[in-house]
Design a protein around this motif. Structure first.
Motif, PDB file in Angstrom:
ATOM      1  N   ASP A   1      46.945  33.566  34.451  1.00 27.12           N
ATOM      2  CA  ASP A   1      47.646  33.851  35.986  1.00 27.12           C
ATOM      3  C   ASP A   1      46.585  33.442  37.020  1.00 27.12           C
ATOM      4  OD1 ASP A   1      49.423  34.335  37.748  1.00 27.12           O
ATOM      5  OD2 ASP A   1      50.234  36.194  36.713  1.00 27.12           O
ATOM      6  N   VAL A   2      47.052  33.577  38.214  1.00 24.25           N
ATOM      7  CA  VAL A   2      46.177  33.043  39.407  1.00 24.25           C
ATOM      8  C   VAL A   2      44.979  33.525  39.025  1.00 24.25           C
ATOM      9  CG1 VAL A   2      46.074  33.183  41.886  1.00 24.25           C
ATOM     10  CG2 VAL A   2      48.202  32.903  40.757  1.00 24.25           C
TER      11      VAL A   2
ATOM     12  N   LYS B   1      41.871  35.184  41.060  1.00 28.18           N
ATOM     13  CA  LYS B   1      41.841  35.645  42.510  1.00 28.18           C
ATOM     14  C   LYS B   1      40.165  35.777  43.120  1.00 28.18           C
ATOM     15  CE  LYS B   1      44.678  38.114  44.243  1.00 28.18           C
ATOM     16  NZ  LYS B   1      45.826  37.736  45.186  1.00 28.18           N
TER      17      LYS B   1
ATOM     18  N   LEU C   1      44.884  37.676  38.498  1.00 28.08           N
ATOM     19  CA  LEU C   1      46.040  38.328  38.256  1.00 28.08           C
ATOM     20  C   LEU C   1      46.520  38.907  37.027  1.00 28.08           C
ATOM     21  CD1 LEU C   1      47.775  38.871  40.862  1.00 28.08           C
ATOM     22  CD2 LEU C   1      49.159  37.244  40.275  1.00 28.08           C
TER      23      LEU C   1
ATOM     24  N   GLN D   1      45.207  40.686  35.329  1.00 26.31           N
ATOM     25  CA  GLN D   1      44.566  42.019  34.800  1.00 26.31           C
ATOM     26  C   GLN D   1      43.177  41.977  34.214  1.00 26.31           C
ATOM     27  OE1 GLN D   1      47.522  44.574  33.304  1.00 26.31           O
ATOM     28  NE2 GLN D   1      49.112  43.823  34.797  1.00 26.31           N
TER      29      GLN D   1
ATOM     30  N   ARG E   1      38.775  43.579  29.596  1.00 23.99           N
ATOM     31  CA  ARG E   1      40.157  44.213  29.754  1.00 23.99           C
ATOM     32  C   ARG E   1      40.047  45.712  30.455  1.00 23.99           C
ATOM     33  NH1 ARG E   1      43.884  41.396  27.224  1.00 23.99           N
ATOM     34  NH2 ARG E   1      43.158  39.712  26.401  1.00 23.99           N
TER      35      ARG E   1
ATOM     36  N   THR F   1      44.693  47.706  35.141  1.00 20.56           N
ATOM     37  CA  THR F   1      46.032  47.802  34.975  1.00 20.56           C
ATOM     38  C   THR F   1      46.792  46.969  36.138  1.00 20.56           C
ATOM     39  OG1 THR F   1      46.529  49.850  35.735  1.00 20.56           O
ATOM     40  CG2 THR F   1      46.162  49.821  33.544  1.00 20.56           C
TER      41      THR F   1
ATOM     42  N   SER G   1      46.448  43.608  39.049  1.00 19.78           N
ATOM     43  CA  SER G   1      45.624  42.390  39.360  1.00 19.78           C
ATOM     44  C   SER G   1      44.311  42.682  39.893  1.00 19.78           C
ATOM     45  CB  SER G   1      46.288  41.187  40.150  1.00 19.78           C
ATOM     46  OG  SER G   1      46.138  41.866  41.520  1.00 19.78           O
TER      47      SER G   1
ATOM     48  N   TRP H   1      44.034  46.010  41.853  1.00 17.94           N
ATOM     49  CA  TRP H   1      45.375  46.572  42.316  1.00 17.94           C
ATOM     50  C   TRP H   1      45.698  47.769  42.064  1.00 17.94           C
ATOM     51  CZ3 TRP H   1      47.598  44.672  46.626  1.00 17.94           C
ATOM     52  CH2 TRP H   1      48.756  45.299  47.336  1.00 17.94           C
TER      53      TRP H   1
END
Lengths: 423, 745
Positions: free
Chosen positions: A141-142, A144, A163, A165, A186, A189, A191, A209
């Motif tokens: 994903d993106v 950030k 994003l 996570q 990891r 939970t 982004s 987030w």
């Protein structure tokens, strides 16, 4: 009142004039004073070439007529005015424009390489000259946020937060131009919006987030940390997504009530985080406890800390840049508000080599160069972008960078800025 | 302060002076007393001293010296006068002092006797022949005498035995009869001499009694209007002619003070003499019997005639041609005057008044139709009627400026919804797509083509699942956008793929639940609930398991369906629906269900399955409804531009109606945390209001409109279509017909 007694002084040995009071017209402006100084320098040294100066009266830049400035600041016109002059920072000139495939979410640069994170799920490495060196792809994903961890010789460690996570710790060999995902971090939970490496390069902190801050080890190892997986999850699925060795956080700092938007290290023991819950919090990394809370009234988008002036600068959704003293205990003392943007301030960055200058980017497409001694208006508006600005950076070498929603990364350089670095 | 202190100083000085003077005087008196003891020997000396005294006070009475004449004798008199005055000034007069005076007076008298001042005195020419004085002589008519002479002897009346005849004869024969008069004092007849007759004649003619007096002797003008070379007198000008009089000043200041204090009234306006000159027909009316009646209304008065009514008005009152044409054109009712002013040179030429009957009739009508009742009007300051509202500045935070624009849709965006975490925004548009936006960067991260105009989107409010309900055409889709933590995505998938107990209940046949496959599944569409009619709105229950859908259809029994997602069941909660259902909503805490039809909002208890309350919205057509997070308040927007706030504890009527929009209100929303609500309308504006709700039942909600937000471009007569608040920040999102979504912070 037409004449004022003024005494000029400067820190710069090159441009010292005699320490005698001069009578100057009260209505004179910056340009007139600059001419006066140049005349004096020419009289002293025939080989002097004209230099533009800026003038400080009691620590504030002169921007209007001298008399009106003194009137607004409440300085007596009876006494001899002490006027400091510095070489004027020339307007930063855009140097390079690096085209990306998608919006640029973040930028991190050092003296040689520029790392950018983009909404096309990749991070890119560029040379300072604007040459695309490497595309770091791996996130689902993106991307950030990005950060450099360490550079020893040809190998560098870099971080990307996404994003999806996760954070990825990459090892990049600049000679062979190979990049390898070493660790997949990891634990978040939500982004992961922000990441910052500590000054020693051994740890990094991420904000997400999911309202958490997590401290991770930045030292690459060859062992994967054990992840406690919920029992009912099919293991197969997890394996296929693995990229690099799994890494779990050393510590989780929880306390924010809303998404963490920006995080940085004040020194190697202290982390500072800004959040959407209208607070800036300082954390002790050793104990994992929260030390101080600075409460604002609006969502914070970004913070930056300058070790030179020990000030925090925050950009928030109400268009103001605020300067804070992080050492105040549980106070919300705003030292200064810089107001000129017309949209959310999405990025601020202190000059690494100048204690008064900072650069800010906003959703109103503008990048602004500020000097805290002239808080009414920015020094320069850099209107290169055609869309929202998401990130700015300022390297040790005086290079300013900004990226945004127009897929372009601009670099700017100011001549005086470079001179400051040299001095 | 300074002045007063100065004044007090002055007063003190004066006091001192006075005391000094008193002391001096006392000393003098003492001296005098001493002197009096030896007065007899030293009277001359005393006189001298008095004179000295007068000399010393000359300056004070210098005016008196001037008034005296130049003669030597008078000078003496003056001296005496002065002495007198000096003496009168002395406060305590001693007996011995009196003696001094009397001695002085004696001296005066001696001088006067010398001069014989009564020599020419003719002021009292008393008749000393008879000493009775000036009395009516008839008092003596019964006596033989008529009075007494100086020696006290009676004066006898002369023997009068003349009768009428004698008198007549005397008159005929005596040539001196006409000059004979009776002396009342003595009763004797006196024949006037020629000189006396002449004097009488002169006096009768009004001439001077003295023959020698020339009344026309040339006048010697002492003061003339001609400017003379030398002054008439060489007297220096009076001091008072150039120094303002202190006395007058004192007098004036007293008057002014009296006027100020209201003791005396300044002169009345002399023009106010109308009372005397005119007769006021209605003046006595108020004192009549009727006036005492409380609700009495006096008869309407005829307006007084003006210049227009004059038989010969000034020319400016006469109509010009244009005015006349205008007058003729106008309706008789609109005319300023019912007649045309005309001019006649004399009153004689004025013809009979043609409108007399008409005018009298109108007057009768006026009297007949005049109001009989007094309308009680309370005199209230309009400012006082406006409730005291706090300033919007004090009610911050609320959204004030447009911050971000989310562009990407190609059709009008009918519905938007924010994820419970506040990170994502879902929007459904007429272009057949549902888009997911990252709120903080306005980035569209996901687009799902659903193949039909999306009427409504609703994010599942349960934070542990990540699902979006989409209403389009006659179907409701459940999307799992996979924009959250993997755990959340998994749990929401689990919710959807719950064991299907194929138990056909009452909802069976109405709707068709189906899993999606292939392309649709890849896009994230998990479930499709096929409805029999076009679905207009979807609404989630707070727990996130129940979903209500609205299919507006006039007076149909099947307008609202409630679906349970986990068990894939649907039911029609109402046997009967009255009116067209516009919007539904679940109560955020209690098992209530709100159904808004065109005119009213019905609240049903889902447990008891009955109607709890019916709210009357006082509007023609409700467009949207929102329930306060506390559950005790409801706002309704209507197509007739109104927003009504219902307090469920208070009444079934709106507590407050807000008419701030100029066009139909399309959407209303409450903020979950902040005391804010907003309404969006076709005029392209969003009005944000502050609405504090108090726990105290006695305190009414405080509703203050705080901000009008504009930004959306009106396209196809449509402005803002949907509005929703951010779950945690005081931000508001709006979607418009211009295919954009805007964020105001």
């Amino acid at each position: 009142m037409s004449q004022l007694q003024a005494r000029f002084f400067t820190e710069n040995k090159k441009y010292v004039v005699d320490d005698v009071p001069f009578s100057i017209p009260a209505a004179s402006e910056v340009q007139d004073l600059s001419n006066v100084i140049n005349k004096l320098l020419e009289a002293k040294n025939a080989s002097h070439t004209t230099v533009e100066f800026d003038f400080l009266v009691r620590g504030l830049f002169l921007r209007t007529q001298l008399s009106s400035h003194m009137e607004t600041e409440g300085i007596s016109t009876e006494d001899v005015v002490e006027i400091e002059y510095v070489e004027r920072l020339t307007a930063p000139e855009p140097e390079e424009c690096m085209m990306h495939d998608d919006w640029i979410s973040s930028v991190a640069a050092d003296s040689e390489w520029i790392l950018t994170g983009s909404y096309d799920k990749t991070a890119r490495i560029w040379s300072v000259e604007g040459k695309a060196v490497m595309t770091v792809a791996g996130h689902s994903d993106v991307v950030k946020d990005v950060a450099w961890v360490k550079r020893d010789g040809l190998t560098s460690l870099l971080l990307t937060a996404s994003l999806d996570q996760t954070l990825l710790l990459w090892e990049w060999n600049s000679e062979r131009n190979k990049v390898k995902a070493r660790h997949c971090c990891r634990g978040h939970t939500g982004s992961v919006d922000t990441v910052a490496t500590d000054p020693t390069g051994s740890k990094f902190c991420s904000g997400s987030w999911d309202k958490m801050l997590k401290i991770w080890s930045a030292v690459p190892t060859d062992e994967a940390d054990e992840v406690e997986e919920p029992g009912d999850r099919p293991r197969k699925k997890q394996k296929t997504q693995q990229l690099g060795l799994t890494r779990t956080p050393l510590m989780t700092l929880s306390g924010h009530n809303e998404a963490v938007s920006s995080v940085l290290w004040c020194d190697s023991e202290e982390v500072c985080s800004a959040s959407w819950d209208h607070t800036i919090r300082m954390w002790d990394v050793e104990t994992g406890e929260m030390k101080t809370t600075l409460t604002g009234s609006k969502v914070f988008n970004c913070i930056s800390y300058s070790p030179l002036c020990r000030r925090l600068a925050s950009g928030s959704t109400d268009r103001h840049i605020r300067l804070w003293d992080p050492r105040t205990k549980d106070g919300s003392l705003v030292l200064l508000s810089l107001t000129s943007h017309t949209g959310w301030v999405t990025a601020v960055k202190w000059a690494p080599s100048h204690e008064h200058q900072l650069v800010s980017g906003s959703l109103d497409n503008l990048v602004k160069l500020w000097d805290t001694r002239s808080c009414k208006a920015p020094l320069y508006d850099l209107a290169a972008h055609e869309d929202k600005v998401f990130c700015v950076d300022w390297t040790e070498s005086g290079l300013m960078l900004s990226g945004g929603a127009d897929n372009k990364l601009y670099t700017y350089r100011s001549s005086a800025c470079q001179m400051d670095v040299g001095a | 302060m300074e002045e007063s202190s100065k004044r007090s100083e002055q007063r003190k000085e004066m006091e001192k002076e006075r005391k000094k003077g008193e002391k001096k005087r006392r000393k003098e008196e003492e001296e005098e007393e001493e002197e009096i003891l030896i007065f007899n020997h030293k009277s001359a000396e005393k006189e001298k001293e008095d004179e000295d005294l007068s000399d010393s006070e000359d300056s004070v009475f210098s005016g008196l010296e001037d008034s005296g004449s130049d003669s030597e004798d008078d000078d003496d008199d003056d001296e005496d006068l002065k002495v007198d005055q000096n003496l009168s000034q002395q406060e305590e007069e001693e007996e011995e002092e009196e003696d001094v005076q009397s001695s002085l007076k004696k001296k005066d008298e001696e001088e006067e006797v010398k001069r014989d001042e009564y020599e020419h005195d003719s002021s009292d020419e008393e008749d000393i022949r008879n000493t009775v004085g000036n009395i009516p002589m008839e008092w003596y008519k019964d006596f033989p005498h008529i009075g007494y002479d100086l020696d006290g002897k009676k004066i006898y009346k002369p023997i009068r035995n003349k009768d009428e005849l004698d008198d007549f004869l005397d008159k005929m024969e005596n040539p001196d009869y006409w000059r004979t008069v009776q002396d009342k004092q003595t009763g004797s007849d006196v024949v006037l001499s020629d000189e006396q007759v002449e004097l009488v004649k002169r006096l009768q003619r009004g001439q001077f009694g003295d023959v020698n007096f020339n009344e026309y002797q040339p006048q010697v003008e002492f003061f003339t209007q001609e400017v003379m070379l030398h002054p008439v007198t060489n007297r220096p000008a009076d001091k008072r002619s150039f120094i303002p009089s202190l006395l007058e000043k004192d007098k004036v200041s007293k008057l002014v003070h009296a006027i100020k204090m209201g003791w005396i009234k300044p002169r009345r306006d002399s023009r106010d003499d109308s009372r005397g000159r005119y007769y006021d027909l209605w003046a006595s009316e108020d004192t009549s019997n009727l006036a005492r009646h409380r609700m009495h209304l006096p008869a309407p008065k005829i307006p007084l005639p003006g210049h227009h009514e004059s038989y010969n008005p000034p020319p400016e009152y006469l109509f010009t041609d244009e005015e006349r044409a205008l007058w003729e054109q106008q309706d008789p009712v609109d005319r300023k005057f019912p007649f045309v002013p005309r001019s006649f040179s004399s009153l004689r030429l004025v013809p009979a008044f043609p409108r007399f009957i008409h005018e009298r009739f109108e007057r009768c009508l006026d009297l007949y139709l005049c109001p009989r009742q007094r309308k009680m009007r309370v005199n209230v300051n309009p400012e006082d009627l406006i409730p005291k509202l706090p300033k919007p500045k004090d009610l911050q935070p609320f959204p004030t400026t447009q911050s971000l624009v989310y562009r990407g849709h190609s059709g009008l965006v009918r519905s938007i919804s924010v994820s419970p975490s506040g990170q994502w925004l879902a929007s459904g548009s007429d272009d057949g797509s549902v888009r997911f936006w990252e709120i903080c960067s306005s980035r569209c991260l996901k687009t799902v083509q659903v193949g039909g105009a999306v009427k409504s989107v609703a994010w599942n409010p349960n934070p542990s699942v990540c699902l979006l309900a989409v209403a389009l055409d006659s179907a409701v889709l459940i999307l799992s956008p996979a924009l959250a933590d993997r755990q959340v995505v998994l749990s929401s998938d689990r919710l959807l793929s719950a064991p299907q107990e194929a138990e056909p209940i009452e909802g069976d046949g109405l709707v068709n639940w189906s899993d999606t496959e292939g392309e649709e599944l890849n896009q994230g569409i998990r479930l499709k609930i096929q409805h029999p009619k076009a679905v207009q709105q979807v609404a989630w229950h707070t727990k996130g398991d129940y979903l209500a859908s609205v299919m507006p259809d006039h007076s149909s029994h099947l307008q609202v369906l409630i679906h349970q997602v986990s068990r894939r069941r649907s039911q029609n909660p109402f046997r009967k629906n009255k009116g067209l259902v516009q919007s539904v909503s679940f109560h955020p805490i209690r098992p209530y269900f709100f159904v808004a039809t065109q005119r009213s909002v019905r609240i049903y208890n889902l447990v008891k399955q009955d109607l709890t309350k019916k709210l009357h919205a006082n509007s023609k057509w409700i467009s949207s409804m929102a329930v306060h997070p506390g559950g005790d308040h409801v706002i309704c927007g209507s197509y007739d531009c109104k927003l009504s706030w219902f307090d469920l504890d208070l009444s079934t009527k709106p507590y407050r109606m807000l008419r701030h929009h100029r066009k139909a209100v399309r959407s209303v929303a409450y903020h979950r945390l902040y005391p804010l609500f907003a309404s969006a309308a076709d005029d392209g504006s969003i009005i944000v209001c502050h609405g504090t709700v108090y726990n105290d039942l006695l305190q009414n909600p405080l509703i203050v409109p705080v901000k009008v937000l504009r930004g959306h471009v009106i396209t196809h007569e449509l402005g803002v279509l949907d509005v929703t608040f951010h779950p945690t920040q005081p931000w508001i999102f709006s979607s418009g017909a211009d295919a954009t979504i805007r964020l105001f912070t």
